[in-house]
Design an enzyme around this catalytic site. Structure first.
Site, PDB file in Angstrom:
ATOM      1  CD  GLU A 102     -14.461   4.315 -22.722  1.00 40.95           C
ATOM      2  OE1 GLU A 102     -15.427   4.858 -23.306  1.00 40.95           O
ATOM      3  OE2 GLU A 102     -13.606   3.665 -23.318  1.00 40.95           O
ATOM      4  CG  ASP A 103     -19.191   5.863 -24.590  1.00 34.28           C
ATOM      5  OD1 ASP A 103     -18.261   5.105 -24.264  1.00 34.28           O
ATOM      6  OD2 ASP A 103     -19.588   5.977 -25.761  1.00 34.28           O
ATOM      7  CB  ILE A 104     -20.986   2.251 -22.911  1.00 38.39           C
ATOM      8  CG1 ILE A 104     -21.641   0.917 -22.569  1.00 38.39           C
ATOM      9  CG2 ILE A 104     -20.494   2.259 -24.349  1.00 38.39           C
ATOM     10  CD1 ILE A 104     -23.003   0.731 -23.234  1.00 38.39           C
ATOM     11  CG  ASP A 106     -20.333  -4.283 -24.976  1.00 43.76           C
ATOM     12  OD1 ASP A 106     -20.800  -5.162 -24.247  1.00 43.76           O
ATOM     13  OD2 ASP A 106     -20.579  -4.228 -26.201  1.00 43.76           O
ATOM     14  CB  THR A 107     -16.030  -6.871 -24.852  1.00 39.86           C
ATOM     15  OG1 THR A 107     -15.264  -5.874 -25.546  1.00 39.86           O
ATOM     16  CG2 THR A 107     -17.194  -7.316 -25.715  1.00 39.86           C
ATOM     17  N   GLY A 108     -14.967  -4.543 -22.820  1.00 40.38           N
ATOM     18  CA  GLY A 108     -13.779  -4.020 -22.162  1.00 40.38           C
ATOM     19  C   GLY A 108     -12.565  -3.920 -23.078  1.00 40.38           C
ATOM     20  CG  ASP A 162     -22.770   6.517 -32.429  1.00 43.46           C
ATOM     21  OD1 ASP A 162     -22.126   5.934 -31.535  1.00 43.46           O
ATOM     22  OD2 ASP A 162     -22.602   6.296 -33.635  1.00 43.46           O
TER      23      ASP A 162
END
Ligand code: 5GP
Ligand code: MG
Length: 178
Positions: A102-104, A106-108, A162
Site C-alpha cells: 500500500e502507499d498509505i 490512514d483509517t484502514g 496524489d
C-alpha cells in the site's frame, strides 16, 4: 526548502528522497528475512503504491510473484456508506503467502476491504506493507506488519501519492502548506 504547487495548493518538502530509501531498506530487510523460502506474492494496490512497490520489490532477493489490484469505491444503497470492490485479481492466491503493498494506511477502511476480499480466496497468510502509516487515524485491528514511515494526520503528496491526480511523480514526499 523545496516547494511545489499543485492546482490551488502549495506544498513544502516533508520527507527527502534519501530518507524514503533508507526506510524502504529497513522494511525490505525484514521482508527478505521473513519470506526467503516462501515464494510470496506481492499484491500492489494501485494507483498510489506503484513507486513504493517498485523500490520495495526490487530489493527482494528471493523467488516472488507480483500482481496489482485496484479498489473501486462507490456509494452503497444502504446507509453503511462506501462499498469497495477489488478489480484485477486474476492470479490464484489460494495457499499462497500474500504481502499487500500500500502507499498509505490512514483509517484502514481501504485496507480492511482489501484484506476481507483476499481472505475469501484462501491464501496461506496475508501481511501488510505500506510506505506511510497514520497510527493516529487508524481505526481497524488488522496488524500493519511492515510500515516504512509513520506520520501524523497531515495530508501528503508525492512518491505515488496524489492531490487531485497530480504529484505522483515527485521523488520526495510533500506536506500541504496552510
Ligand atoms: P483509508 O482507507 O486508510 O482511510 O485511506 C486510504 C486512502 O486514502 C489512500 O489509499 C489514499 O488514497 C488516501 N489518503 C489517505 N491519506 C492521504 C494523504 O495524506 N495523502 C494522499 N494523497 N492520500 C491519502
Ligand atoms: Mg491506496
Amino acid at each position: 526548502m523545496k516547494k511545489v504547487s499543485l492546482e490551488d495548493k502549495n506544498f513544502r518538502i516533508f520527507i527527502e528522497s534519501a530518507k524514503i530509501q533508507e526506510a524502504i531498506d529497513a522494511v525490505s530487510f525484514k521482508i527478505n528475512n521473513d519470506y526467503a523460502k516462501s515464494n510470496p506474492i506481492f499484491i500492489c494496490v494501485l494507483n498510489g503504491s506503484f513507486m513504493f512497490a517498485s523500490d520495495l520489490i526490487k530489493r527482494f532477493n528471493h523467488d516472488c510473484e507480483v500482481t496489482f489490484l485496484k479498489v473501486a469505491s462507490y456509494e452503497g444503497t444502504q446507509s453503511t456508506g462506501s462499498i469497495k470492490e477489488l478489480i484485477g485479481i486474476n492470479e490464484s492466491i489460494s495457499d499462497r503467502h500474500v504481502i499487500i503493498v500500500e502507499d498509505i494506511v490512514d483509517t484502514g477502511a481501504t485496507l480492511e476491504a482489501v484484506v476481507n476480499e483476499l481472505e475469501l480466496l484462501g491464501p496461506k497468510s496475508i501481511k501488510v506493507s505500506t510506505l506511510l502509516y497514520k497510527p493516529l487515524a487508524y481505526k481497524r485491528t488488522i496488524p500493519i506488519d511492515y510500515a516504512a514511515i509513520e506520520v501524523g494526520n497531515e495530508f501528503l503528496v508525492g512518491y505515488g501519492l496524489d492531490y487531485n491526480g497530480l504529484g505522483r511523480n515527485l521523488e520526495e514526499i510533500y506536506i500541504i502548506e496552510e
